[in-house]
Design an enzyme around this catalytic site. Structure first.
Site, mmCIF file in Angstrom:
data_model
loop_
_atom_site.group_PDB
_atom_site.id
_atom_site.type_symbol
_atom_site.label_atom_id
_atom_site.label_comp_id
_atom_site.label_asym_id
_atom_site.label_seq_id
_atom_site.Cartn_x
_atom_site.Cartn_y
_atom_site.Cartn_z
ATOM 1 N N GLY A 1 0.817 -1.206 0.000
ATOM 2 C CA GLY A 1 0.000 0.000 0.000
ATOM 3 C C GLY A 1 0.850 1.254 0.000
ATOM 4 N N GLU B 1 -17.361 18.723 2.580
ATOM 5 C CA GLU B 1 -16.649 19.396 1.502
ATOM 6 C C GLU B 1 -17.335 19.182 0.159
ATOM 7 O OE1 GLU B 1 -12.286 19.545 3.672
ATOM 8 O OE2 GLU B 1 -12.783 17.794 2.463
ATOM 9 N N ALA C 1 -5.153 11.345 7.673
ATOM 10 C CA ALA C 1 -3.834 11.285 7.057
ATOM 11 C C ALA C 1 -2.680 11.468 8.059
ATOM 12 C CB ALA C 1 -3.744 12.316 5.929
#
Lengths: 438, 438
Positions: free
Chosen positions: B18, B177, B323
């Site tokens: 990944g 968003e 993140a």
């Protein structure tokens, strides 16, 4: 439906099929003419096709070279845009049929363009995709990038050689530009990205049936382009015909060449919409138009751009299938319509189309291009700068110009490719295993 | 194979599956550690996921927010990259299997992330796509843009209302968003592009099961985001559950809402690779990791990023799926491996992972955002500037930073969308004909 009266229902209706250079410029030139314009295209964008090979070779992103047709025409009050695919033309009733409706026309401008021709071998298309749309460019980009990925972990020597062999068929501007860009990717952009393969050993082979590249340009330019490509490492094969194709190989004359990557940039094939006119077509499926670009027996129907087989009324030569010619045809027809509507001319007294050739050019690689403008010929860095400036200038929209300029500066200064992404459905072939511990 | 010895065959082998925030940061943190690193991903790019919604809403191009993993690691001599899909893990032999080969590991770092969860209703996915990959974003962009195209020529009033109704399911950052960006497209960017429909009448409905948006943020911020969205025209529905879905409609509680456009941004579902570990998973399919982020009974296997169900060793709270947490987990594990290899620690004496929360933020629209940094809270233009600066700063690569900054300036100053292209296979529904002469 408050907004509907923006498009005047009682004005003559001009329907334009196709939002390429010919169609868009026809629509724009009708801006101040008392007509109601409908532009229909099966895609929502106008594409700056001369730079499409840069999307295929990961320099630019699709949005850098394409604009929604709606945006281009949004301030033109007499124009509307429809995302629709032409399915039929009722020549008697003056009506076009779409997959999602229909529309009456007083004038019809057919500008659906052309694609590459596989010379009757349509099954070659799946092995050797052409480059006409953004989706084509993304597919070619995907294949090019995957080729290196597959080579990196391929145990079989011959298969790996095939992964690293790129064959471009057709030595026109698209073929020349693709071959040069592919060589630059392999030799300069990506060598450090890979551990097991030496990408500088990749072969790029440019196959052309005629005895020179860039036949639309003066012979001196053809030789120069050939020389520059050869110096970069591209194998240029003139007088060579592709005679067969199979998964993993292409036949050039008698020779079988192992390659996993064939890109088709040869031949011209008019879009299937031409057949709906039931008029004379040439062998390439383009419509044989009259000197005023109308269709024989149908003065209300014009064919413009790459779909037209037109003859220059001054030189008697065929009008070339290039963007400036498409633009000029679109504008010419718009002017004919304008003058007829104000009563200045009638179909029998229409003028004949003449193409004003302002020059041709092709880029070969970093700081390398050839250009012929009138009797003047340019090569090398100056030609490349000329090519860059002209292409930047004609791009639609300020933002795109700045972005493309910046992408090029970045790209040519650093040899970084900007858009090296493999997107779309993964269609990786399962390879014979090669243990990465080896 | 001259280059093969770059990757040291006798060093301990770290295999990272990944190339997201967790995997890439683990690989980078191993740069100076005497190991041989293999990063395998089924896509060739690392994606800056926090800006993915801007690709879906046509502000940015894919290449603006993605970089080839090879490029990111090309100067790291001890790392190699492989485009490959994980198919199995042989826990006893310490070997991973790919669709195109296999590899031995001494340490395995599983970082394959998570996707949205349809809570068992997997057939909803085709109606309501999620937003996790570039291909997802392009599909959502295509659907959004097509919705307006179809509305423009739709004769049936109810179908047209459905075309102009956008439902976003899930009130986390992505949902907030997306809803804000959709409202801006309809209300400001495109009204002048259309002739027959008034795009400012489009409805955007944001559905959230809990009693507030942005649950990871302080409640004050949730209320502020709700208020800003409502002022923009978004209908925020809290305490609302999607109970059913069919082509053309979604059920919210008992209510049937006609809509052709549903976007799914709810739930978390660990990637299927988790099951290959044969270890304990939580209800969302994420791996229950030990305090050192290793898998129970397998100190040589770590799970990092969104796929890990990890507990902060300081606060005892679950580590959020964001993140910065993924980045920190990747770096933490790389450090554990380094210290073990130099003999500083052994598995029983490994440290426990603690998450350093530097703040959370979400953007709502033009000059509107909310941010919580420690105990400080920001809203409005200042929060938006903070959001922009931080996102620009963490984007990979100089070119992308400049491009994205320029795109935003252009976008927010002009309300032009930069990448409003419908690409991919045309999948237009054939509509009931509506003669455009009407």
């Amino acid at each position: 439906m408050d907004k509907a009266d923006i498009v005047h229902p009682h004005r003559p209706r001009v329907v334009i099929i196709g939002g390429g250079f010919a169609g868009i410029n026809a629509a724009k030139a009708l801006r101040d003419v008392p007509v109601s314009v409908l532009v229909a295209d099966r895609r929502n964008y106008h594409l700056f096709q001369p730079l499409l090979y840069q999307v295929a070779t990961a320099v630019l992103s699709p949005a850098d070279i394409a604009s929604p047709i709606r945006s281009i025409l949004k301030d033109q009050a007499n124009a509307e845009v429809r995302l629709a695919e032409l399915t039929d033309i009722d020549l008697a009733r003056h009506e076009v049929r779409f997959n999602n409706g229909s529309a009456h026309y007083d004038y019809l401008i057919l500008a659906t363009g052309a694609t590459h021709s596989y010379f009757g071998k349509d099954d070659w298309e799946s092995i050797a995709p052409g480059l006409k749309t953004i989706d084509d460019a993304l597919e070619i980009r995907r294949r090019i990038l995957l080729a290196f990925e597959e080579a990196e972990f391929e145990a079989d020597e011959e298969t790996r050689r095939g992964d690293l062999t790129f064959v471009v068929v057709g030595g026109g501007p698209t073929g020349v530009e693709l071959a040069g860009a592919l060589m630059e990717i392999a030799a300069r952009t990506i060598p450090h990205d890979f551990r097991y393969i030496d990408t500088t050993t990749a072969r790029v082979i440019l196959v052309e049936a005629a005895d020179r590249l860039l036949q639309a340009m003066p012979e001196e330019m053809s030789r120069r382009a050939e020389q520059e490509l050869t110096e970069m490492g591209v194998e240029v094969r003139l007088n060579s015909l592709v005679t067969g194709m199979e998964d993993g190989a292409v036949y050039i004359g008698e020779e079988r060449l192992a390659t996993a990557n064939v890109i088709w940039a040869a031949g011209v094939q008019g879009s299937p919409a031409a057949r709906l006119l039931k008029s004379d077509l040439d062998r390439a499926g383009r419509v044989m138009v009259r000197p005023d670009l109308s269709v024989s027996g149908h003065p209300e129907i014009f064919v413009v751009g790459d779909l037209a087989h037109a003859v220059d009324s001054v030189t008697g030569a065929p009008v070339p299938g290039v963007a400036p010619a498409a633009k000029q045809m679109g504008e010419f027809v718009a002017d004919v319509i304008r003058r007829e509507i104000v009563g200045e001319i009638t179909p029998p007294t229409r003028p004949a189309f003449a193409y004003h050739d302002k020059g041709t050019m092709a880029t070969i690689g970093r700081f390398k291009a050839v250009a012929a403008v009138g009797k003047r010929k340019f090569t090398g860095t100056f030609a490349w700068l000329l090519w860059s400036l002209i292409h930047i200038f004609f791009l639609v929209g300020f933002r795109r110009r700045v972005f493309v300029m910046f992408s090029w500066i970045w790209h040519y200064a650093s040899f970084h490719k900007g858009a090296r992404l493999i997107t779309g459905e993964p269609r990786m072939k399962i390879k014979s295993p090669r243990n990465s511990e080896e």
